[in-house]
Design a protein around this motif. Structure first.
Motif, short mmCIF file in Angstrom:
data_model
loop_
_atom_site.label_atom_id
_atom_site.label_comp_id
_atom_site.label_asym_id
_atom_site.label_seq_id
_atom_site.Cartn_x
_atom_site.Cartn_y
_atom_site.Cartn_z
N PRO A 1 35.70 35.90 17.50
CA PRO A 1 34.74 36.44 18.59
C PRO A 1 34.80 35.58 19.82
O PRO A 1 34.71 36.02 21.06
CB PRO A 1 33.46 36.49 18.06
N LEU A 2 35.03 34.10 19.62
CA LEU A 2 35.22 33.48 20.82
C LEU A 2 36.33 33.70 21.83
O LEU A 2 36.12 33.84 23.00
CB LEU A 2 35.11 31.85 20.60
N LEU A 3 37.54 33.87 21.10
CA LEU A 3 38.81 34.30 21.80
C LEU A 3 38.60 35.77 22.52
O LEU A 3 38.99 36.07 23.69
CB LEU A 3 39.89 34.48 20.88
N LEU A 4 37.82 36.83 21.68
CA LEU A 4 37.46 38.01 22.23
C LEU A 4 36.69 37.74 23.52
O LEU A 4 36.90 38.46 24.78
CB LEU A 4 36.87 38.81 21.41
N TYR A 5 35.40 36.95 23.40
CA TYR A 5 34.85 36.67 24.69
C TYR A 5 35.58 36.10 25.60
O TYR A 5 35.35 36.41 26.81
CB TYR A 5 33.65 35.78 24.30
N ALA A 6 36.24 35.14 25.50
CA ALA A 6 37.10 34.73 26.67
C ALA A 6 38.08 35.59 27.44
O ALA A 6 38.10 35.77 28.73
CB ALA A 6 37.99 33.67 26.18
N GLY A 7 38.78 36.64 26.42
CA GLY A 7 39.52 37.64 26.95
C GLY A 7 38.92 38.89 27.73
O GLY A 7 39.26 39.18 28.99
#
Length: 315
Positions: free
Chosen positions: A191-197
């Motif tokens: 989810p942290l990568l999803l958030y950054a994207g």
């Protein structure tokens, strides 16, 4: 100006013949416009990262579909909190809005609503959002409350930085954390990568949106990435949208997504590439059309993630 005309004053870029302007009492219409009810694209764009995150959590958790109750809560919360954010923005920007052609007929700038009434409406919308938030686990409640700090400061950023779209991205992408947290009561790398994207995606589409006001913003001294990038906006969007696709794709892989989810990421990226190809920063109507098309881009990704979860659960 008559009382009826004052309450029936439509904002320049409002959706024509919307139900909020046709079937609601005159006294209610300015509040609905304050919350941008007649422009649902805003709450859609706030909602979609929530739904992405819930679908990604379904993949990771082996569920056949995202939690339906959570999807409904996110929908209600997105509508309420988008309205609250717009109201807060208009309270702070009422002196700026009156100087910009596209915004001078907004309810506060045009005098349809007094600031005290708008503040009371803001509290009401905030209470609705809080009622939604407390339906989740404790971790998610705290996470949601933290997001309010970003929401409060965002409208001030265009006065002090060329990157207000980045702060909008931090706020509007918060749902990419919430869906996962609602499912697991924690955060993980996916989810942290999803958030950054999602942040990169928001900066991109709001840059397109801001090109509608570029000239007026320059006159009143408001900063934006549209003014910062200028004629280099297409190159900037390639970088931003490219980063969004790569980061979201990495999130899908980490969560255990298979071919369908990755095809969805590719289709999402293809839609973003189409926006870049079509972009003409001198055409405000086209900029608005491309901005609004991000709802379809986001739905493509959500449906692909949900389908991937279903197929994996049945395998």
């Amino acid at each position: 100006m008559s009382g009826q005309t004052a309450h029936d004053l439509r904002v320049a870029d409002a959706v024509p013949d919307h139900w909020a302007d046709k079937y609601t009492p005159l006294g209610v219409r300015p509040y609905l416009r304050l919350a941008r009810i007649e422009r649902p694209i805003g709450w859609w764009l706030l909602l979609l990262p929530c739904w992405w995150s819930a679908a990604l959590a379904a993949i990771a958790g082996g569920a056949a579909y995202p939690n339906p109750w959570h999807l409904v809560l996110f929908l209600i919360g997105a509508i309420a909190m988008r309205g609250a954010g717009c109201t807060w923005n208009d309270i702070l920007d009422r002196d700026i809005d009156v100087k910009v052609e596209r915004t001078r007929q907004r309810p506060l700038a045009s005098g349809q609503i007094r600031t005290r009434a708008a503040a009371a409406f803001l509290v009401l919308l905030g209470l609705i959002g809080l009622a939604v938030l407390v339906q989740f686990n404790g971790f998610t409640i705290v996470l949601g409350l933290i997001s309010m700090l970003v929401v409060v400061i965002y409208p001030l950023m265009k006065r002090i930085t060329w990157w207000p779209q980045a702060f909008l991205g931090i706020a509007f992408s918060w749902g990419a954390l919430m869906g996962w947290a609602g499912a697991f009561g924690r955060l993980d790398p996916a989810p942290l990568l999803l958030y950054a994207g999602a942040i990169a995606w928001v900066i991109g589409y709001d840059t397109i949106y801001a090109h509608q006001d570029r000239e007026d913003d320059e006159l009143v001294g408001v900063k934006s990435t549209a003014r910062l990038f200028g004629t280099r906006s297409r190159e900037a969007l390639i970088a931003l949208y490219g980063a969004a696709a790569v980061l979201i794709g990495a999130a899908v892989v980490l969560a255990g997504g298979h071919a369908i989810a990755l095809i969805g990421v590719a289709a999402f990226a293809g839609h973003l590439a189409w926006q870049i190809r079509r972009l003409d920063i001198a055409d405000p109507a086209l900029c608005l059309k491309l901005f609004k098309s991000n709802r379809e881009a986001g739905l493509i990704l959500f449906l692909a993630l949900s389908l991937d979860a279903a197929v994996q659960a049945l395998a």
